[in-house]
Design a protein around this motif. Sequence first.
Motif, PDB file in Angstrom:
ATOM      1  N   ARG A  25       0.827  -1.216   0.000  1.00 50.25           N
ATOM      2  CA  ARG A  25       0.000   0.000   0.000  1.00 50.25           C
ATOM      3  C   ARG A  25       0.857   1.260   0.000  1.00 50.25           C
ATOM      4  NH1 ARG A  25      -5.072  -0.756   4.208  1.00 50.25           N
ATOM      5  NH2 ARG A  25      -5.864  -2.730   3.415  1.00 50.25           N
ATOM      6  N   ASP A 289     -16.023  -5.630  -3.085  1.00 51.44           N
ATOM      7  CA  ASP A 289     -14.680  -5.857  -3.609  1.00 51.44           C
ATOM      8  C   ASP A 289     -13.611  -5.481  -2.579  1.00 51.44           C
ATOM      9  OD1 ASP A 289     -15.857  -6.706  -5.926  1.00 51.44           O
ATOM     10  OD2 ASP A 289     -15.451  -4.862  -7.054  1.00 51.44           O
ATOM     11  N   ARG A 290     -13.844  -4.407  -1.832  1.00 53.65           N
ATOM     12  CA  ARG A 290     -12.875  -3.987  -0.817  1.00 53.65           C
ATOM     13  C   ARG A 290     -12.728  -5.046   0.275  1.00 53.65           C
ATOM     14  NH1 ARG A 290     -10.560   0.835   0.989  1.00 53.65           N
ATOM     15  NH2 ARG A 290     -10.629   1.319  -1.236  1.00 53.65           N
ATOM     16  N   GLU A 293     -10.773  -8.039  -1.096  1.00 54.65           N
ATOM     17  CA  GLU A 293      -9.354  -7.662  -1.189  1.00 54.65           C
ATOM     18  C   GLU A 293      -8.705  -7.665   0.196  1.00 54.65           C
ATOM     19  OE1 GLU A 293      -6.704  -3.684  -2.282  1.00 54.65           O
ATOM     20  OE2 GLU A 293      -8.799  -3.803  -2.886  1.00 54.65           O
ATOM     21  N   GLN A 297      -5.623 -10.261   2.401  1.00 52.62           N
ATOM     22  CA  GLN A 297      -4.455  -9.818   3.158  1.00 52.62           C
ATOM     23  C   GLN A 297      -4.486 -10.335   4.595  1.00 52.62           C
ATOM     24  OE1 GLN A 297      -2.008  -8.365   1.653  1.00 52.62           O
ATOM     25  NE2 GLN A 297      -3.092  -8.053  -0.272  1.00 52.62           N
TER      26      GLN A 297
END
Length: 301
Positions: A25, A289-290, A293, A297
């Motif tokens: 990020r 989608d967030r 994602e 992680q």
Amino acid sequence: MPSLDLLATFLEIYRAGSLSAAAQRLGVTQPAVTGQLARLEEQIGERLFVRSRQGVAPTPRAAALATRVSLHLDGLRDVLGSTETEPALRGTVRIGGAAEAMTVRVLPALAPLTARGLYLHVTLGLAQDLLAELAEGRLDLVVSAVRPTHPAVLAVPLVDEEFLLVGAPATAHTVDADRLRTAPADALAALPLVAYAEDLPIVRRYWRSEFGQRPANPVALVVPDLRAVLAAIEAGAGVSVLPHYLVEPALAAGSVVQLHTPEVAPLNTLYLATRRGAPANPATTVVRDRLIEAAAQWGGL
């Protein structure tokens, strides 16, 4: 006083749940992130994260620090101007889930979307109740601890929860270690249980999976919040089964210990559920989608 760069790196680690994700990020290498975290921990004089194969888990001090600095750092980013070109979001997304996972993982992952104009309305509760609201159109998304079966609901696996049987150190000392290896259910039978609900849903599943029977233990306390269950265990009320992501800071601090180590860790899948055939909503798609994602992680809970 820690520099803004160190605090910004810390916040990315806290939100991403891993050093590698934070490095991605920030657009830097993982060793750079590791070095910045080490400098911050040296300045503060306390460990901020516990490393594991799933990533990193914040200590209580890290959670408190993130609460204090997040609004200020995000505000500074807005004032100085963001380099991101993500479009503005409009509308409301109604999302539901269990209080614990929503608080520790889901909402921190979604919070940055509010800066783009999104309004999130969150409902906390039991999976079956929330899925019923989703099917009836009162929610747009649900993070569910049970696999949805309603024909109007479409779900995809999001992340796996790993469960641990834990108790206070003083409680663990009362368990015969040899008997725990040969007859674990009998060795644990005298320990009182702290449960999420009267029917012992999480504890019962662990006992059946690992010991092949229902728990015969006395029940000392029932409270419908896993964070409260953990607090009661730390205070010596009894033992219970809790998700790894929730209990790891307490394990690192030594306020609880793992009482039983199975050959294969018991897992439960969390699902991300939507309403089948619902009208397309760009904001809901972005939230969905967030979360997918972010869950990649997390690596596991």
